[in-house]
Design a protein around this motif. Structure first.
Motif, PDB file in Angstrom:
ATOM      1  N   VAL A  87     -96.579 137.364  77.185  1.00 25.89           N
ATOM      2  CA  VAL A  87     -97.234 137.834  76.038  1.00 25.89           C
ATOM      3  C   VAL A  87     -96.403 138.860  75.546  1.00 25.89           C
ATOM      4  O   VAL A  87     -96.012 139.928  76.073  1.00 25.89           O
ATOM      5  CB  VAL A  87     -98.550 138.401  76.420  1.00 25.89           C
ATOM      6  N   ALA A  88     -96.071 138.949  74.193  1.00 21.73           N
ATOM      7  CA  ALA A  88     -95.430 139.968  73.500  1.00 21.73           C
ATOM      8  C   ALA A  88     -96.489 140.656  72.605  1.00 21.73           C
ATOM      9  O   ALA A  88     -97.067 139.789  71.829  1.00 21.73           O
ATOM     10  CB  ALA A  88     -94.070 139.513  72.763  1.00 21.73           C
ATOM     11  N   VAL A  89     -96.422 141.795  72.471  1.00 24.23           N
ATOM     12  CA  VAL A  89     -97.338 142.498  71.436  1.00 24.23           C
ATOM     13  C   VAL A  89     -96.313 143.175  70.535  1.00 24.23           C
ATOM     14  O   VAL A  89     -95.642 144.042  70.960  1.00 24.23           O
ATOM     15  CB  VAL A  89     -98.081 143.669  72.225  1.00 24.23           C
ATOM     16  N   VAL A  90     -96.544 142.534  69.387  1.00 29.49           N
ATOM     17  CA  VAL A  90     -95.727 143.299  68.296  1.00 29.49           C
ATOM     18  C   VAL A  90     -96.581 144.228  67.475  1.00 29.49           C
ATOM     19  O   VAL A  90     -97.414 143.961  66.719  1.00 29.49           O
ATOM     20  CB  VAL A  90     -95.054 142.259  67.343  1.00 29.49           C
ATOM     21  N   THR A  91     -96.214 145.466  67.318  1.00 32.23           N
ATOM     22  CA  THR A  91     -96.732 146.604  66.667  1.00 32.23           C
ATOM     23  C   THR A  91     -96.186 147.134  65.387  1.00 32.23           C
ATOM     24  O   THR A  91     -95.093 147.619  65.492  1.00 32.23           O
ATOM     25  CB  THR A  91     -97.467 147.579  67.729  1.00 32.23           C
ATOM     26  N   LEU A  92     -96.800 146.961  64.277  1.00 28.89           N
ATOM     27  CA  LEU A  92     -96.445 147.532  63.088  1.00 28.89           C
ATOM     28  C   LEU A  92     -96.646 149.299  63.221  1.00 28.89           C
ATOM     29  O   LEU A  92     -97.528 149.812  63.584  1.00 28.89           O
ATOM     30  CB  LEU A  92     -97.141 147.374  61.948  1.00 28.89           C
ATOM     31  N   ASN A  93     -95.380 149.948  63.176  1.00 29.44           N
ATOM     32  CA  ASN A  93     -95.468 151.253  63.725  1.00 29.44           C
ATOM     33  C   ASN A  93     -94.890 152.367  62.809  1.00 29.44           C
ATOM     34  O   ASN A  93     -93.867 153.149  62.950  1.00 29.44           O
ATOM     35  CB  ASN A  93     -94.622 151.536  65.003  1.00 29.44           C
ATOM     36  N   ARG A  94     -95.783 152.456  61.706  1.00 28.21           N
ATOM     37  CA  ARG A  94     -95.657 153.569  60.750  1.00 28.21           C
ATOM     38  C   ARG A  94     -97.186 154.191  60.680  1.00 28.21           C
ATOM     39  O   ARG A  94     -97.670 154.018  59.119  1.00 28.21           O
ATOM     40  CB  ARG A  94     -95.078 152.943  59.296  1.00 28.21           C
ATOM     41  N   PRO A  95     -97.676 154.613  61.627  1.00 24.68           N
ATOM     42  CA  PRO A  95     -99.024 155.102  61.483  1.00 24.68           C
ATOM     43  C   PRO A  95     -99.376 155.958  60.575  1.00 24.68           C
ATOM     44  O   PRO A  95    -100.456 156.069  59.985  1.00 24.68           O
ATOM     45  CB  PRO A  95     -99.284 155.613  62.950  1.00 24.68           C
ATOM     46  N   ASP A  96     -98.242 156.847  60.135  1.00 28.32           N
ATOM     47  CA  ASP A  96     -98.819 158.243  59.089  1.00 28.32           C
ATOM     48  C   ASP A  96     -98.630 157.371  57.907  1.00 28.32           C
ATOM     49  O   ASP A  96     -99.230 157.928  56.712  1.00 28.32           O
ATOM     50  CB  ASP A  96     -97.391 159.112  59.350  1.00 28.32           C
ATOM     51  N   SER A  97     -98.084 156.513  57.844  1.00 32.34           N
ATOM     52  CA  SER A  97     -98.224 155.615  56.242  1.00 32.34           C
ATOM     53  C   SER A  97     -99.272 154.317  56.395  1.00 32.34           C
ATOM     54  O   SER A  97     -99.235 153.397  55.539  1.00 32.34           O
ATOM     55  CB  SER A  97     -96.791 154.918  55.899  1.00 32.34           C
ATOM     56  N   LEU A  98    -100.197 154.245  57.549  1.00 34.61           N
ATOM     57  CA  LEU A  98    -101.093 153.226  57.664  1.00 34.61           C
ATOM     58  C   LEU A  98    -100.533 151.962  57.858  1.00 34.61           C
ATOM     59  O   LEU A  98    -100.814 150.857  57.443  1.00 34.61           O
ATOM     60  CB  LEU A  98    -102.080 153.332  56.698  1.00 34.61           C
ATOM     61  N   ASN A  99     -99.282 152.037  58.277  1.00 29.90           N
ATOM     62  CA  ASN A  99     -98.187 150.676  58.538  1.00 29.90           C
ATOM     63  C   ASN A  99     -98.079 149.866  57.399  1.00 29.90           C
ATOM     64  O   ASN A  99     -97.693 148.838  57.341  1.00 29.90           O
ATOM     65  CB  ASN A  99     -98.888 149.829  59.567  1.00 29.90           C
ATOM     66  N   SER A 100     -97.908 150.784  56.105  1.00 31.37           N
ATOM     67  CA  SER A 100     -97.446 150.123  54.806  1.00 31.37           C
ATOM     68  C   SER A 100     -96.142 149.557  55.121  1.00 31.37           C
ATOM     69  O   SER A 100     -95.407 150.195  55.652  1.00 31.37           O
ATOM     70  CB  SER A 100     -97.800 151.177  53.573  1.00 31.37           C
ATOM     71  N   PHE A 101     -95.886 148.756  54.136  1.00 32.70           N
ATOM     72  CA  PHE A 101     -94.584 147.958  54.290  1.00 32.70           C
ATOM     73  C   PHE A 101     -93.722 148.758  53.332  1.00 32.70           C
ATOM     74  O   PHE A 101     -93.778 148.564  52.034  1.00 32.70           O
ATOM     75  CB  PHE A 101     -94.387 146.666  54.041  1.00 32.70           C
ATOM     76  N   ASN A 102     -92.458 149.474  53.933  1.00 33.27           N
ATOM     77  CA  ASN A 102     -91.286 149.844  53.107  1.00 33.27           C
ATOM     78  C   ASN A 102     -90.141 148.931  53.415  1.00 33.27           C
ATOM     79  O   ASN A 102     -90.209 147.834  54.165  1.00 33.27           O
ATOM     80  CB  ASN A 102     -90.971 151.447  53.307  1.00 33.27           C
ATOM     81  N   GLY A 103     -88.962 149.192  52.911  1.00 32.30           N
ATOM     82  CA  GLY A 103     -88.044 148.301  53.292  1.00 32.30           C
ATOM     83  C   GLY A 103     -87.448 148.169  54.470  1.00 32.30           C
ATOM     84  O   GLY A 103     -87.203 147.204  55.005  1.00 32.30           O
ATOM     85  N   GLU A 104     -87.618 149.340  55.414  1.00 36.02           N
ATOM     86  CA  GLU A 104     -87.346 149.141  56.583  1.00 36.02           C
ATOM     87  C   GLU A 104     -88.215 148.436  57.592  1.00 36.02           C
ATOM     88  O   GLU A 104     -87.648 147.455  58.238  1.00 36.02           O
ATOM     89  CB  GLU A 104     -87.172 150.666  57.152  1.00 36.02           C
ATOM     90  N   LEU A 105     -89.432 148.505  57.312  1.00 36.16           N
ATOM     91  CA  LEU A 105     -90.506 147.753  58.000  1.00 36.16           C
ATOM     92  C   LEU A 105     -90.309 146.200  57.692  1.00 36.16           C
ATOM     93  O   LEU A 105     -90.639 145.358  58.548  1.00 36.16           O
ATOM     94  CB  LEU A 105     -91.866 148.283  57.644  1.00 36.16           C
ATOM     95  N   ARG A 106     -90.064 145.954  56.473  1.00 32.80           N
ATOM     96  CA  ARG A 106     -89.817 144.419  56.071  1.00 32.80           C
ATOM     97  C   ARG A 106     -88.734 143.842  56.712  1.00 32.80           C
ATOM     98  O   ARG A 106     -88.861 142.835  57.412  1.00 32.80           O
ATOM     99  CB  ARG A 106     -89.560 144.472  54.442  1.00 32.80           C
ATOM    100  N   ARG A 107     -87.653 144.600  56.813  1.00 35.64           N
ATOM    101  CA  ARG A 107     -86.481 144.157  57.678  1.00 35.64           C
ATOM    102  C   ARG A 107     -86.669 143.954  59.127  1.00 35.64           C
ATOM    103  O   ARG A 107     -86.382 143.156  59.784  1.00 35.64           O
ATOM    104  CB  ARG A 107     -85.101 145.040  57.544  1.00 35.64           C
ATOM    105  N   GLU A 108     -87.390 145.088  59.730  1.00 31.00           N
ATOM    106  CA  GLU A 108     -87.435 145.134  61.000  1.00 31.00           C
ATOM    107  C   GLU A 108     -88.521 144.345  61.570  1.00 31.00           C
ATOM    108  O   GLU A 108     -88.351 143.696  62.714  1.00 31.00           O
ATOM    109  CB  GLU A 108     -87.647 146.550  61.516  1.00 31.00           C
ATOM    110  N   PHE A 109     -89.603 144.118  61.033  1.00 28.49           N
ATOM    111  CA  PHE A 109     -90.683 143.026  61.163  1.00 28.49           C
ATOM    112  C   PHE A 109     -89.902 141.578  61.350  1.00 28.49           C
ATOM    113  O   PHE A 109     -90.041 140.991  62.250  1.00 28.49           O
ATOM    114  CB  PHE A 109     -91.860 142.931  60.317  1.00 28.49           C
ATOM    115  N   LEU A 110     -89.213 141.205  60.274  1.00 30.94           N
ATOM    116  CA  LEU A 110     -88.467 139.979  60.385  1.00 30.94           C
ATOM    117  C   LEU A 110     -87.617 139.913  61.800  1.00 30.94           C
ATOM    118  O   LEU A 110     -87.454 138.690  62.433  1.00 30.94           O
ATOM    119  CB  LEU A 110     -87.836 139.660  59.293  1.00 30.94           C
ATOM    120  N   ALA A 111     -86.740 140.822  61.875  1.00 34.75           N
ATOM    121  CA  ALA A 111     -85.817 140.704  63.067  1.00 34.75           C
ATOM    122  C   ALA A 111     -86.733 140.814  64.258  1.00 34.75           C
ATOM    123  O   ALA A 111     -86.351 139.884  65.145  1.00 34.75           O
ATOM    124  CB  ALA A 111     -84.943 142.073  63.039  1.00 34.75           C
TER     125      ALA A 111
END
Length: 264
Positions: free
Chosen positions: A15-39
């Motif tokens: 099992v892999a647990v993928v965690t969105l990890n921008r807690p200070d921004s409530l894990n809102s999507f910025n450009g970096e998170l968009r790119r890194e989530f896809l990768a």
């Protein structure tokens, strides 16, 4: 597999647990998170040792949507830039979930709002914390739902309820999401990820080909008529019957032992 700033990948056996990890921004999507989530999604999908993926958010929220501090004004490219972003960055990420050969389980903590709700809805299964909710926040800022949210909501709720949810801006609590078919289970907030991982490990103990083809069959059934669906099921069953896993499954049943699945 973990060289990201805004996404964390943890392994628990298959099992892999993928965690969105921008807690200070409530894990809102910025450009970096968009790119890194896809990768990150592409990495876990390609890893043969991983059989099930859990998607969750760090901290108080699953995902609060798009990071509006990046702007939506004409100076930021306006509508053309937003359209390109949705097609070039969000779309492949959502499809990485829906078109994955592996089951994805959303473990929704706190708010799953805006585009965050689209990522949660894209998963094959969903478990929500008691304090979690889905929120179509778009109309409040003069926008329309995106990321495939309209597709998922219309097919789950029907057009009347989907339109109501998208235009009312109502926060749909976890228990109500289960009643509406938008989630499978509700658990205590502090047990959320453990519950999702336990569920994922149970799935990972089943035949990988069967899970993959069930996912494919359901997707096909959503868009085709009954005769076509029956024919598609027959084709997938053909592939299953000829697989090593089916032979192993029958042998394990006859020998009264746990099957050892190879995914072939």
């Amino acid at each position: 597999m973990n060289d990201f700033n805004t996404v964390r990948i943890d392994r628990d056996g298959p099992v892999a647990v993928v965690t969105l990890n921008r807690p200070d921004s409530l894990n809102s999507f910025n450009g970096e998170l968009r790119r890194e989530f896809l990768a990150a999604a592409q990495a876990v999908n390609a890893d043969p040792a991983i059989r099930v993926v859990v998607l969750t958010g760090e901290g108080r929220a699953f995902c609060a949507g798009a990071d509006l501090s990046e702007g939506l004004s004409p100076d930021d490219g306006g509508g053309h830039a937003t359209e390109a972003m949705l097609n070039d960055e969000y779309k492949p990420a959502v499809l990485a979930i829906t078109q994955s050969r592996k089951p994805w389980i959303a473990a929704v903590n706190g708010a799953a709002a805006g585009i965050g709700s689209a990522y949660a809805l894209a998963c094959d299964l969903s478990v929500m914390g008691e304090g979690a909710y889905l929120y179509q926040a778009f109309v409040a800022i003069g926008l329309v739902p995106d990321g495939g949210a309209t597709w998922h909501l219309a097919r789950t709720l029907g057009p009347l309820r989907a339109f109501d949810m998208m235009t009312s801006g109502e926060k749909i609590p976890a228990a109500r999401c289960v009643e509406l078919g938008l989630a499978n289970r509700v658990v205590a907030d502090d047990a959320l990820v453990d519950s999702a991982v336990t569920w994922a490990r149970e799935l990972a103990g089943k035949a990988p080909l069967a899970l993959e083809y069930i996912k494919k069959s359901l997707a096909f059934a959503m868009e085709n008529d009954l005769p076509s669906v029956i024919a598609n099921e027959a084709s997938l069953q053909h592939s299953c019957v000829d697989s090593d896993d089916a032979k192993e499954g029958v042998m394990a049943f006859l020998e009264k032992r746990q099957a050892s699945w190879s995914g072939r």
